[in-house]
Every structure is written in structure tokens, then in C-alpha cells.
Enzyme design. Structure first.
Site, PDB file in Angstrom:
ATOM      1  N   LYS A   1       0.662  -1.072  -0.106  1.00  0.00           N
ATOM      2  CA  LYS A   1      -0.067   0.058   0.112  1.00  0.00           C
ATOM      3  C   LYS A   1       0.781   1.464  -0.072  1.00  0.00           C
ATOM      4  O   LYS A   1       2.051   1.235   0.688  1.00  0.00           O
ATOM      5  CB  LYS A   1      -0.846   0.058   1.047  1.00  0.00           C
ATOM      6  CG  LYS A   1      -1.799   0.828   1.333  1.00  0.00           C
ATOM      7  CD  LYS A   1      -2.830   0.850   2.644  1.00  0.00           C
ATOM      8  CE  LYS A   1      -3.969   1.754   2.673  1.00  0.00           C
ATOM      9  NZ  LYS A   1      -4.714   1.581   3.961  1.00  0.00           N
TER      10      LYS A   1
ATOM     11  N   SER B   1      -9.289   1.686   3.172  1.00  0.00           N
ATOM     12  CA  SER B   1      -8.662   2.309   2.191  1.00  0.00           C
ATOM     13  C   SER B   1      -7.623   1.646   1.429  1.00  0.00           C
ATOM     14  O   SER B   1      -6.976   2.118   0.350  1.00  0.00           O
ATOM     15  CB  SER B   1      -7.851   3.372   2.929  1.00  0.00           C
ATOM     16  OG  SER B   1      -6.976   2.978   3.902  1.00  0.00           O
TER      17      SER B   1
ATOM     18  N   SER C   1      -9.572  -0.773   7.396  1.00  0.00           N
ATOM     19  CA  SER C   1      -9.078  -0.618   5.882  1.00  0.00           C
ATOM     20  C   SER C   1      -8.183  -1.879   5.301  1.00  0.00           C
ATOM     21  O   SER C   1      -8.011  -1.703   3.956  1.00  0.00           O
ATOM     22  CB  SER C   1      -8.044   0.694   6.020  1.00  0.00           C
ATOM     23  OG  SER C   1      -8.720   2.028   5.978  1.00  0.00           O
TER      24      SER C   1
END
Length: 434
Positions: free
Chosen positions: A66, A144, A168
Site C-alpha cells: 500500500k 482504504s 481498511s
């Protein structure tokens, strides 16, 4: 994949090239690829396998990060346009370095909600990756850690690392039919990882199996273990049902019946602490809102604020006028509820739905800000209590709805009980037929 490397049926270079080819074909999943670095790492791993000297069981296995994790030589954008020209990271984050030293191959940096501040995964700057299961129309990936989830669900890489502040990791994993592990917040080093809320941020892998999540946990702690699923006979769980879509409820109950059939002891009752935490968040706000505003106050007061996604900017600004007394109340309530949870569960693990619904359609959320806010809150609702209480959680696929969209089952434990949770999740996974 690692077994194929060991047997010579394939090698890390071949697997990497396939991953890079797939990555170029699926839009908006990666913000940047680290192809040059990845090829060096894959070639070194292939040589080690040929010599019979792998660094670890996952030597040569590709993974993605990420774009909150610092990867040396790459810009950490945090999914934000204003960071496009930020200086490249000089060093790997400690978690990146540990998995690199285990021989894993870093393919690139994955997309995310801007500043990691949404559970839906939309990003107007770098695009929104589509959920691979949305065959009728484009559907959200969840956020996210949106790109990390789609990178695994689309079979670009078998493992991607994410972060979880309010859901997330767990949310995009559930929406994409994956296993997602939110660790207790201090289980792994968060140095070199772009923050959102210091009290609540945590790290973890998005994978296709609990076994892979356990292997990543071992590598990050310098262990070498063989994990075998234990019998569920006598293992205790508390099933706290919630108001959810019929498909989510039906798949959860079917999974629970499978656990019972294998000897699990399941108490179907309300979990008072979980419910009290839901009520606390609803009536007194979200601790992460205070911390996210404090972190980004200077940004919000700068010209760069004009480059923010208006939805993210409004959500950050909403905390500006909140009283300090509200923050202190949340911290006090958090400590009290964490203590109550231990007595409430009394050694059992908590089972809840991961999300109350399947992945919604993308277009209406892009077009309607009010719908976006409402859907974001509904999506985060069942994962936020675990984050506030720092409960490690593993989401597992529980089935699909009539349209083939995945649903998720969430196992959670009190803070710090990650090892016990992961072992139980391995046992649960071994008997689920989804």
C-alpha cells in the site's frame, strides 16, 4: 508458488514477469511499479533456489505495498495529488526491509483512498480500482487498502500489505473475497509508514489464505514454524449478530453451523462491550477523527489543501471545532471498554459480520456526495469497534450473494492476542466450505 520454486516447476523471475504483465493490464491498482528493483530481487531469489539456499519459505514470492509504506527509491504518495512530487524514500520501512531480507519481491506501490481516509476506496487522483467480482457493473473495491485488495483478488500478486485504522484491511478483503488480518497496533513496527491516527493505525497482510497470513507474521517476527489447523472441538466463540443484508446474515449463519458441526462451542448472544462501543462511536464520535485532523492541520491550512479530494477534506475539517473534552471522554471510555471486553468474552473469540452489505456500485457514489458519506459510515460501522478497542481481527470469506459478490465473517480477539486469533482462524478456515 514457493513449492513450485523449490521443485523447479517455476522460478521467481518467471512469476515476476507474469505479475508485471498483469499489473499493466488492470487499471488503477498500482500507483507505481518498482520493476527494476523487483527484477534484481527475483533474479537473486532464483539463484538461491537453484543453489538450494532460499532465505525463507517465501523467497522469491512477489508482493505489493500500500502506498503508505516507504520503499527506497519510490515516492510515498499516500494516494494524494499534493504528494506526487514529494522526495523519494531514502530507506525501506522496517516491515518492507524484513520481508525483503526474507527474499520477497516488491512489485510496487498500490492505490488507496486519499490519505487512507475512507472505507470505500475511491480516489479521484489516481483512479479507483474496480472490484473484480463486479461483473454486472463497476463496484467499489473497499478502502482504504483498495489497490492491495484488488492486486490479490485479480491474481497479480498472492500477498499485499495494507494498513487498518477503522477497517481498511478488513473491509476491502471482505468485499473482494480475501483473508485480511488487522494486527494489534503495536505488533509490527509502524516506522516508515505514512500515518493517519497514531492510536488506531495498524498493519497487516491481505492474502488468499490464513496460512499465508501466518507465514508473513512469522517472517516479520523472525520465526520459522509449520502451522497445522487444530481441531475446533471445544474452541469457544461468541456470535454477535447485527442488522445486515440477508445474504450476509445467511452466509454467516451457514458458516457458524459448519463450525458447530466440527465441535466449536458458539454462544449466540449480544456482546455488551461491542454494542457499547458501537453506541459510543455513534453518539460521541470517532477518536481517529481527532487524530487525523491534528496530523493534517498544517496541510488543511496550506494552499495544498485545494488539491485534496473534497470529500476527504470535508471529513478532516469536520473535526476542527470538536471540543477537547470529547477527545478525553473517548480515551477514558476506550480504556474502560478494553478492560470490560476481557471479562465479556471470558476467553472466547468474537464472531461478527465483517461488513453489513456487499460491495456497492461505484458510479452512484462518485456522483452523489451525500450517498458517499452515508455509505462510508455504513461500510465502516462493524469494523470501527475493533479498531477503537485495538482488537486484532481476521476476516474470512463466508460466501457470496445471488450476484456472486463476496461476504465476510470477522473473527476478533482482545488486544495483543494475535497469535491465538491466527491459530483459531486457521482452524476455522479449514472447515468452512464457501
Amino acid at each position: 508458488m514457493a513449492e513450485d520454486f523449490a521443485s523447479g516447476r517455476s522460478d521467481p523471475v518467471q512469476v515476476l514477469e507474469q505479475a508485471l504483465e498483469k499489473a499493466s493490464q488492470v487499471p488503477a491498482v498500482f500507483i507505481s511499479l518498482t520493476a527494476e528493483r523487483a527484477r534484481r530481487e527475483a533474479e537473486a531469489a532464483a539463484a538461491r533456489w537453484r543453489a538450494g539456499q532460499p532465505l525463507s519459505v517465501f523467497d522469491g514470492v512477489p508482493l505489493a505495498w500500500k502506498d503508505l509504506f516507504d520503499v527506497a527509491g519510490s515516492i510515498t504518495t499516500a494516494g494524494a495529488a499534493y504528494r506526487r512530487n514529494a522526495p523519494a524514500a531514502l530507506l525501506d520501512a522496517p516491515t518492507v526491509g524484513l520481508l525483503c531480507r526474507a527474499g520477497m519481491v516488491s512489485v510496487g506501490k498500490t492505490n488507496l483512498s486519499e490519505l487512507a481516509y475512507s472505507g470505500l476506496g475511491l480516489n479521484p487522483h489516481f483512479g479507483t480500482p474496480h472490484n473484480p467480482h463486479g461483473t454486472d457493473q463497476p463496484r467499489i473495491p473497499g478502502g482504504s487498502s483498495s489497490g492491495s485488495a484488488v492486486a490479490v483478488a485479480a491474481a497479480i500478486v498472492p500477498i499485499a500489505m495494507g494498513t487498518d485504522t477503522a477497517g481498511s484491511i478488513r473491509i476491502p478483503s471482505a468485499f473482494n473475497g480475501l483473508v485480511g488480518y488487522r494486527s494489534s497496533s503495536r505488533r509490527y513496527s509502524r516506522d516508515g509508514v505514512f500515518p493517519l491516527a497514531h492510536t488506531l493505525d495498524s498493519l497487516g497482510p491481505l492474502t488468499r489464505s490464513v496460512r499465508d497470513a501466518l507465514a508473513i507474521d512469522d517472517l516479520l517476527h523472525g520465526r520459522r514454524q509449520t502451522h497445522i489447523a487444530r481441531s475446533l472441538k471445544g474452541q469457544r466463540f461468541v456470535l454477535a449478530q447485527q442488522d445486515v443484508e440477508p445474504a450476509v446474515r445467511n452466509n454467516l449463519l451457514r458458516a457458524v453451523e459448519q463450525l458447530k458441526a466440527h465441535g466449536a462451542l458458539i454462544e449466540e448472544r449480544e456482546c455488551p462491550t461491542f454494542q457499547a462501543t458501537l453506541d459510543l462511536i455513534k453518539h460521541h464520535g470517532w477518536l481517529g477523527s481527532f487524530e487525523a485532523f491534528a496530523l493534517h492541520e498544517a496541510l488543511l491550512d496550506s494552499p495544498d489543501a485545494e488539491q485534496l479530494d473534497p470529500r476527504v477534506r470535508r471529513r478532516l475539517e469536520a473535526a476542527r471545532a470538536l471540543p477537547a473534552s470529547q477527545l478525553l471522554h473517548l480515551f477514558d471510555a476506550r480504556r474502560r471498554l478494553q478492560q470490560q471486553l476481557m471479562a465479556d468474552l471470558d476467553g472466547a473469540l468474537l464472531i461478527t459480520p465483517t461488513i453489513a452489505h456487499v460491495a456497492p456500485a461505484l458510479a452512484p457514489l462518485e456522483a452523489d456526495d451525500e450517498l458517499f458519506v452515508k455509505t462510508n459510515l455504513a461500510t465502516l460501522r462493524l469494523t470501527m469497534p475493533g479498531s477503537l478497542l485495538d482488537m486484532p481481527g481476521v476476516t474470512l470469506p463466508s460466501g457470496r450473494d445471488a450476484q456472486g459478490l463476496p461476504t465476510g465473517l470477522l473473527l476478533s480477539a482482545p488486544a495483543g492476542e494475535d497469535a491465538r486469533l491466527l491459530r483459531a482462524a486457521l482452524s476455522v478456515e479449514s472447515v468452512l466450505n464457501v
